[in-house]
Each structure stands twice: as structure tokens, then as C-alpha cells.
Design a protein around this motif. Structure first.
Motif, PDB file in Angstrom:
ATOM      1  N   ALA A 135       0.856  -1.263   0.010  1.00 48.69           N
ATOM      2  CA  ALA A 135      -0.051  -0.073   0.104  1.00 48.69           C
ATOM      3  C   ALA A 135       1.047   1.271  -0.001  1.00 48.69           C
ATOM      4  O   ALA A 135       0.644   2.228  -0.625  1.00 48.69           O
ATOM      5  N   GLU A 136       1.947   1.104   0.823  1.00 40.61           N
ATOM      6  CA  GLU A 136       2.796   2.464   0.735  1.00 40.61           C
ATOM      7  C   GLU A 136       3.331   2.715  -0.483  1.00 40.61           C
ATOM      8  O   GLU A 136       3.637   3.800  -1.122  1.00 40.61           O
ATOM      9  N   LEU A 137       3.872   1.482  -1.173  1.00 42.22           N
ATOM     10  CA  LEU A 137       4.145   1.623  -2.749  1.00 42.22           C
ATOM     11  C   LEU A 137       3.354   2.267  -3.629  1.00 42.22           C
ATOM     12  O   LEU A 137       3.878   2.549  -4.871  1.00 42.22           O
ATOM     13  N   VAL A 138       2.226   2.146  -3.479  1.00 47.90           N
ATOM     14  CA  VAL A 138       1.141   2.931  -4.334  1.00 47.90           C
ATOM     15  C   VAL A 138       0.960   4.453  -4.074  1.00 47.90           C
ATOM     16  O   VAL A 138       0.074   5.078  -4.217  1.00 47.90           O
ATOM     17  N   GLY A 139       1.561   4.739  -2.705  1.00 53.47           N
ATOM     18  CA  GLY A 139       1.282   6.014  -2.324  1.00 53.47           C
ATOM     19  C   GLY A 139       0.278   6.377  -1.234  1.00 53.47           C
ATOM     20  O   GLY A 139       0.065   7.313  -0.684  1.00 53.47           O
ATOM     21  N   VAL A 140      -0.053   5.112  -0.550  1.00 53.34           N
ATOM     22  CA  VAL A 140      -1.272   5.088   0.439  1.00 53.34           C
ATOM     23  C   VAL A 140      -0.320   5.570   1.773  1.00 53.34           C
ATOM     24  O   VAL A 140       0.261   4.819   2.093  1.00 53.34           O
ATOM     25  N   THR A 193       8.172   6.261   2.329  1.00 54.35           N
ATOM     26  CA  THR A 193       7.873   5.890   1.128  1.00 54.35           C
ATOM     27  C   THR A 193       6.590   6.211   0.248  1.00 54.35           C
ATOM     28  O   THR A 193       6.932   6.336  -0.738  1.00 54.35           O
ATOM     29  N   ALA A 194       5.632   6.314   1.137  1.00 51.33           N
ATOM     30  CA  ALA A 194       4.374   7.049   0.495  1.00 51.33           C
ATOM     31  C   ALA A 194       4.589   8.070  -0.215  1.00 51.33           C
ATOM     32  O   ALA A 194       3.988   8.537  -1.320  1.00 51.33           O
ATOM     33  N   VAL A 237       6.534   8.055  -3.351  1.00 53.66           N
ATOM     34  CA  VAL A 237       5.637   7.864  -4.612  1.00 53.66           C
ATOM     35  C   VAL A 237       4.656   9.162  -5.002  1.00 53.66           C
ATOM     36  O   VAL A 237       4.878   9.382  -5.978  1.00 53.66           O
ATOM     37  N   ARG A 238       4.511   9.784  -3.958  1.00 53.11           N
ATOM     38  CA  ARG A 238       3.826  10.813  -4.310  1.00 53.11           C
ATOM     39  C   ARG A 238       4.623  11.867  -5.235  1.00 53.11           C
ATOM     40  O   ARG A 238       4.046  12.870  -5.965  1.00 53.11           O
ATOM     41  N   PHE A 258      -1.737  -6.757  -5.627  1.00 47.89           N
ATOM     42  CA  PHE A 258      -2.727  -6.965  -4.043  1.00 47.89           C
ATOM     43  C   PHE A 258      -3.625  -8.437  -4.613  1.00 47.89           C
ATOM     44  O   PHE A 258      -4.388  -7.986  -5.444  1.00 47.89           O
ATOM     45  N   VAL A 263      -5.800   1.280  -7.975  1.00 51.15           N
ATOM     46  CA  VAL A 263      -4.950   1.634  -6.677  1.00 51.15           C
ATOM     47  C   VAL A 263      -3.691   2.232  -6.906  1.00 51.15           C
ATOM     48  O   VAL A 263      -2.998   3.124  -6.400  1.00 51.15           O
ATOM     49  N   GLY A 264      -3.245   1.841  -7.974  1.00 46.13           N
ATOM     50  CA  GLY A 264      -2.036   1.985  -8.703  1.00 46.13           C
ATOM     51  C   GLY A 264      -1.982   3.785  -9.006  1.00 46.13           C
ATOM     52  O   GLY A 264      -0.999   4.658  -8.981  1.00 46.13           O
ATOM     53  N   TYR A 304      -3.835   5.958  -7.185  1.00 44.17           N
ATOM     54  CA  TYR A 304      -4.226   6.382  -6.034  1.00 44.17           C
ATOM     55  C   TYR A 304      -3.679   8.044  -5.952  1.00 44.17           C
ATOM     56  O   TYR A 304      -4.601   8.629  -5.201  1.00 44.17           O
ATOM     57  N   THR A 305      -2.562   8.147  -6.375  1.00 44.88           N
ATOM     58  CA  THR A 305      -2.257   9.277  -6.019  1.00 44.88           C
ATOM     59  C   THR A 305      -2.598  10.376  -6.855  1.00 44.88           C
ATOM     60  O   THR A 305      -2.158  11.715  -6.743  1.00 44.88           O
ATOM     61  N   ARG A 332       0.187  -1.381 -13.266  1.00 45.31           N
ATOM     62  CA  ARG A 332      -0.051  -0.917 -12.097  1.00 45.31           C
ATOM     63  C   ARG A 332       0.970   0.266 -11.680  1.00 45.31           C
ATOM     64  O   ARG A 332       0.413   1.285 -11.404  1.00 45.31           O
TER      65      ARG A 332
END
Ligand SMILES: Nc1ncnc2c1ncn2[C@@H]1O[C@H](COP(=O)(O)OP(=O)(O)OP(=O)(O)O)[C@@H](O)[C@H]1O
Ligand SMILES: [Mg+2]
Lengths: 315, 242
Positions: A199-204, B78-79, B82-83, B96, B107-108, B110-111, B154
Motif C-alpha cells: 500500500a505504501e508503494l502505491v502512495g497510500v 515511502t508513500a 511515490v507521491r 494485491f 489503486v496504482g 491512488y495518488t 499498476r
């Protein structure tokens, strides 16, 4: 067999079922996202019922928090507003608990964290005893529940309050499912439930998502406590028994499924009432036994529970 | 293809250390991933390649400086990284399993807050038709190769400026690998997407990359343009099977 009596017993059991389901729902939300069973869920909920009680009573010097209630403009509140107040306080309380007690220990083993929640259970329980005393208090009925306030269906009485709690429970469940399935936040929540690292790796932002999860769960808990406080009387141990049944309901529903929590609550509530009524050697004093038996029976057949996610493994 | 979606961003790594518990795995790496280029990391099993990518994304205990574009991200979560546009496809894919193919792509993204997410999904379904056919199937029930495609798609759903790929060829059939690497080259050429790829298949990797680094026991042992490394006798012997 007297069918009217059977129907009456089912109707009576439905009220408790709804309460078990709501608290089970709270347990499921936290378990799904963190893999944690929150033993403090019941006590945190009771605490918020006291907050609703304070908001309903208004400024009263002999009620701790009664003085504080004087600071809230508009107290005493009407019941719906007091419950909303309790739910909001519950959500804030849940978020703060996650932030202050759980997240700093995120590297600790899960079992240690479960012990922390047991600590929160005891601390909250004692705090309520100290502030509000251990004597039971009469919490007003949320739905009309006096004599004669019921429908008569095939000769059995279905109380308005039973219909009321079920309406609230189903509405809340539908909202929860919409939130999970249809919104971006819901998708993030599902991703976090599967893997924090991915989840962290998709920016959540995993921490924030977990905090929302605790807030949501505690909101449900608050609702469950406020809806049941009238029938069981408000006292610090009010939710202790309910929590045990909610654990059973959540477990047999599969621990990570909202639908499972609902069905689990129904099964536990019904078996708790019906089995002692029709199996002579199990008296009502032993009414926890049927719940246990139902749980064992279902887990034997379906180890992941009725609706639990079986981790997908390719064959 | 949309061609102005990926901005140019490079990565600079200085004196990067990483450890698991008391064991130090990276011992002071220095390297650069120039913007709009493809760089590759080679190395034997256990050399620290995966750890390097994890360290860049702050997924393990690290010290040193990592700069993304003009921003120091050494202490960024990390999050947050990604942002900022650096997306990582980890070894083991990072999809997932209990979400559908479609939800994995969503979800890929998401940002992102723009309204072209649906278009991007369609685009990836066009590029990998098999994903489109399986859009409502749980990702965990896709074949290994399909999951690898999903992992890449993703990651690109986030419209990254820099893509980190950890052994994207792992478990794929040779034909699929070639196809996938062709996609990477196209993406790089058409959109200028910067890439850092960890790869066991040194031949393939050196053919595609502009720059290459060889890691041995947590240190950069060799580096240069891919042509230089291809002609280096030590590399030929150790990695190209010459
Ligand atoms: N989570 C971990 N805990 C402890 N040690 C680890 C961990 N992950 C990796 N290591 C150790 O760090 C070293 C480097 O591992 P790393 O995964 O970075 O290697 P790699 O170059 O990616 O290898 P491969 O080609 O096999 O994927 C190895 O010796 C490994 O045992
Ligand atoms: Mg590796």
C-alpha cells in the motif's frame, strides 16, 4: 411446538443480534486493516454511551462531566443529537488511541498489541467507575419501547425498538460497503488490509488509513452502546458480555468480512435465545454455551469463517 | 500514446548505506540515474540489488543522501516518495492478490487526482489485452506472467517520473520478456520516462540500458555506459557468459 412462541422468541432475539452485529462490525474493521483484535472495543463504546448520557442530562453538579456538559452550548441535547455527539467523540477517541498507543508500537509483535488493547479495556473501565460510579443508570430509550409499542405479526410482537436498531444497523452497513467498494479511501483501506508495504508503494499513507479505520470502528462501537444502553442499563461493565458475543459473531463471520459480522451476530443472537428455550438441559444461565457451540461448529466446517477471505493461493 | 505525461527527473545517490539489524548490506554506494535514461544494476544473487532499490525508497534502515530531481528524499517516507513521482515495482511484484485486476490498476493511480485515469486503464488494457480480459478476476489468480504485466501496468498508472523495476523478467517466458522490454524501450523513447532496472538477464539489460552499474557485496564494483561494460572482459566473464 408453539409456532407463535417460536416467532416471539426470534423477534426477541433480533434486538440483541443487532447489537452483537454492530460491535462485531467494529471489531472486523480494525482486524481487517491491522490484524488486531481490539479487546477495548466494548469499554471504549461504553465510555461514549456515558458521554451521550452527560449530553442528555445537561449540567449537573453531582455528575462528573456534568459540569463540563455546561460548557457545551445547547445541553441537554435531544437523544439523536446526543448519540451523534457520542459517535463523534468515539471516533476521535478511536483515532487518538491508534495514534498514541498503537502506532508508536507498530514494530511490536501483534500479540503485544493485543495486550495493549486489554490494558486500554481495564483503564477505560476503571476510569468510568471513578468518574461515574459503578451503579447502573437509566439511559433513555432511543426508539419507542414501552408496553404496546410494537407490531403484531402472526400473533407475535415485534417491538419498534427492534425494527429501529436493525434499520440503523443496515443503513450503517450499506454506507460502509459503499465506502469500501466505491470510494478512493475505501480502495486504499482494502489495499492496506492486504499489505501495508505494498500500500505504501502505491502512495497510500498507511498510518493515516489505519487511524481512519480505528475512528470508524469506534464510531460503530459508540452507536452499538448508545442503542443498547436502555435495555441493559448503563454501567461500566455494560458491554463486557456483549463484547464476548461480538467476538464470537465476528469469528464465525470470518473476522474480516462486514457481511460476516452481520450474519454472525444473527446466528449468535438467535442460538443464544433459541437453544436454551428448546434444549432442556441448557438453561438461560448457560446461554453463552450455544454461542460457543455455534462458533466451533462453523469453524470446523469452514476454518476461515462464513465469509472470511481465504488468502488466494494458486493451485 | 500520450507523450507529455512523464516529466524528466533524475536520481542521485551518495554514500548510501543500508542494514538489516546488525548486518550491513550496502556499504556506501554512489551512483546516478540520469533523467530520461535507462540505467541498469547488475550483480550476483545476494549482492544487494534489491536492497539498493528498497533503500532508495526508504523501505529499510538507511543512511546517505538520495536526491530525486532537486529534492533530498533521504528522510522522506515511502508513500511520500511515490507521491513525488518515483514508483517502485518490487521483487515479488507488489500487486494485491485479493483485489481484482481493475482495482489493482485503480489503486496504482491512488495518488492522482486528474480525470484521465479511466483512459489510462483503457490504454493498458490495449497494451496488455490479457489484463483487459481478466479485469474482474482477482490478481492472485492470474498467471505469474500476467501478474508481472499487471505489476508494471499498476506502477505506470501512477504516471511516474521515475520507475524502479526489480527483476521484471523474473518468471516470464523468453518471448514475453522481449515483448516487455520492447515496451520499456518504447515508453522511454516516447515519454522520456527515467528507469532504473535491476536485472539478472545481463545481455538483455545491457542492450536496453544507457548506463550500467555492477554491485558486488554491497559496493559498486564497476560502472559505465552499457557499451563500455559489454566490452569489459570481467563483465563478459561474470555476467555475459562469454
Ligand atoms: N529482510 C532481510 N533481513 C535480513 N537480511 C536480508 C534481508 N533482505 C536481504 N537480506 C540480505 O541482504 C543481502 C542482499 O540481499 P538483496 O535481496 O539485496 O540481494 P539481491 O542482490 O537482490 O539478490 P537476488 O539477485 O537474489 O534478488 C543478502 O545477503 C540477504 O541475505
Ligand atoms: Mg533481488
Amino acid at each position: 411446538m408453539d409456532l407463535v412462541l417460536l416467532l416471539q422468541r426470534i423477534f426477541d432475539a433480533l434486538f440483541n443480534s443487532a447489537i452483537y452485529s454492530s460491535l462485531a462490525l467494529a471489531l472486523v474493521i480494525i482486524f481487517r486493516s491491522t490484524g488486531l483484535l481490539n479487546f477495548a472495543q466494548g469499554e471504549m463504546a461504553t465510555f461514549t454511551a456515558y458521554i451521550a448520557f452527560v449530553l442528555l442530562s445537561g449540567p449537573q453538579p453531582r455528575l462528573t462531566g456534568g459540569g463540563l456538559a455546561g460548557l457545551v452550548p445547547g445541553v441537554p441535547f435531544p437523544i439523536p443529537l446526543a448519540i451523534i455527539g457520542a459517535v463523534v467523540c468515539g471516533m476521535v477517541g478511536g483515532a487518538v488511541t491508534e495514534r498514541a498507543l498503537i502506532r508508536p508500537l507498530e514494530r511490536a509483535p501483534d500479540l503485544a498489541l493485543v495486550n495493549i488493547t486489554i490494558g486500554v479495556l481495564l483503564a477505560t473501565n476503571s476510569l468510568m467507575g471513578q468518574w461515574w460510579g459503578t451503579g447502573p443508570r437509566v439511559f433513555p430509550a432511543v426508539f419507542p419501547s414501552g408496553a404496546g409499542q410494537n407490531f403484531t405479526i402472526l400473533g407475535a410482537r415485534l417491538r419498534y425498538s427492534t425494527i429501529g436498531v436493525w434499520a440503523v444497523l443496515l443503513a450503517v452497513l450499506v454506507l460502509l460497503i459503499l465506502l469500501l467498494r466505491q470510494t478512493r479511501t475505501g480502495l486504499a483501506f482494502r489495499a492496506v488490509s492486504i499489505s501495508h508495504a505494498n500500500a505504501e508503494l502505491v502512495g497510500v499513507r498507511v498510518g493515516t488509513t489505519l487511524m481512519y479505520g480505528w475512528a470508524l470502528a469506534s464510531g460503530f462501537g459508540a452507536l452499538a452502546a448508545c442503542l443498547s444502553a436502555n435495555s441493559v442499563l448503563l454501567e461500566p461493565n455494560m458491554m463486557l458480555r456483549v463484547l464476548v458475543y461480538a467476538f464470537a459473531a465476528a469469528t464465525l463471520g470470518g473476522l474480516d468480512s462486514p457481511k460476516g459480522a452481520l450474519i454472525g451476530g444473527l446466528i449468535i443472537g438467535l442460538s443464544q435465545t433459541l437453544i436454551p428455550a428448546y434444549v432442556p438441559f441448557i438453561g438461560f444461565e448457560l446461554s453463552v454455551l450455544p454461542a460457543l457451540l455455534a462458533m466451533v461448529a462453523i469453524l470446523l466446517v469452514r476454518p476461515a469463517g462464513l465469509y472470511g477471505t481465504k488468502r488466494i493461493e494458486r493451485v | 500514446m500520450v507523450d507529455d505525461v512523464f516529466d524528466e527527473v533524475g536520481l542521485k545517490v551518495e554514500n548510501l548505506h543500508a542494514s538489516y539489524g546488525a548486518v550491513e548490506v550496502l556499504r556506501g554506494l554512489d551512483f546516478e540515474v540520469p533523467a530520461k535514461n535507462v540505467s541498469v544494476i547488475l550483480g550476483a544473487n545476494g549482492a544487494g540489488k534489491t536492497t539498493t532499490l528498497r533503500a532508495i525508497c526508504n523501505m529499510c534502515n538507511t543512511s546517505g543522501t538520495v536526491t530525486l530531481g532537486d529534492r533530498d528524499i533521504s528522510r522522506t517516507g515511502t508513500a511520500e516518495i511515490v507521491r513525488q513521482g518515483m514508483v517502485h515495482v518490487p521483487q515479488g511484484r507488489g500487486t494485491f492478490p485479493e483485489l481484482s485486476t481493475m482495482d489493482n490498476l485503480m489503486v496504482g493511480a491512488y495518488t492522482r487526482k486528474d480525470n484521465e485515469i479511466k483512459d489510462d486503464v483503457d490504454r493498458w488494457f490495449e497494451i496488455f489485452p490479457v489484463l483487459g480480459e481478466r479485469s474482474s478476476q482477482m490478481a492472485g489468480s492470474l498467471s505469474g506472467g500476467e501478474q508481472q504485466m499487471l505489476a508494471v501496468a499498476r506502477a505506470l498508472m501512477a504516471r511516474p517520473r521515475l520507475l524502479l523495476l526489480d527483476e521484471p523478467s523474473l518468471g516470464l517466458a523468453p518471448l514475453i520478456i522481449e515483448d516487455l522490454f520492447d515496451r520499456f524501450i518504447t515508453l522511454n523513447k516516447e515519454t522520456g520516462l527515467t528507469m532504473l532496472i535491476v536485472e539478472q538477464n545481463a545481455n538483455l539489460a545491457l542492450d536496453m540500458a544507457d548506463y550500467a552499474y555492477v554491485i558486488e557485496s554491497g559496493e559498486i564494483a564497476l560502472h559505465g555506459t552499457s557499451d563500455q561494460l559489454k566490452n569489459d572482459p570481467a563483465v563478459q566473464e561474470a555476467y555475459l557468459g562469454a
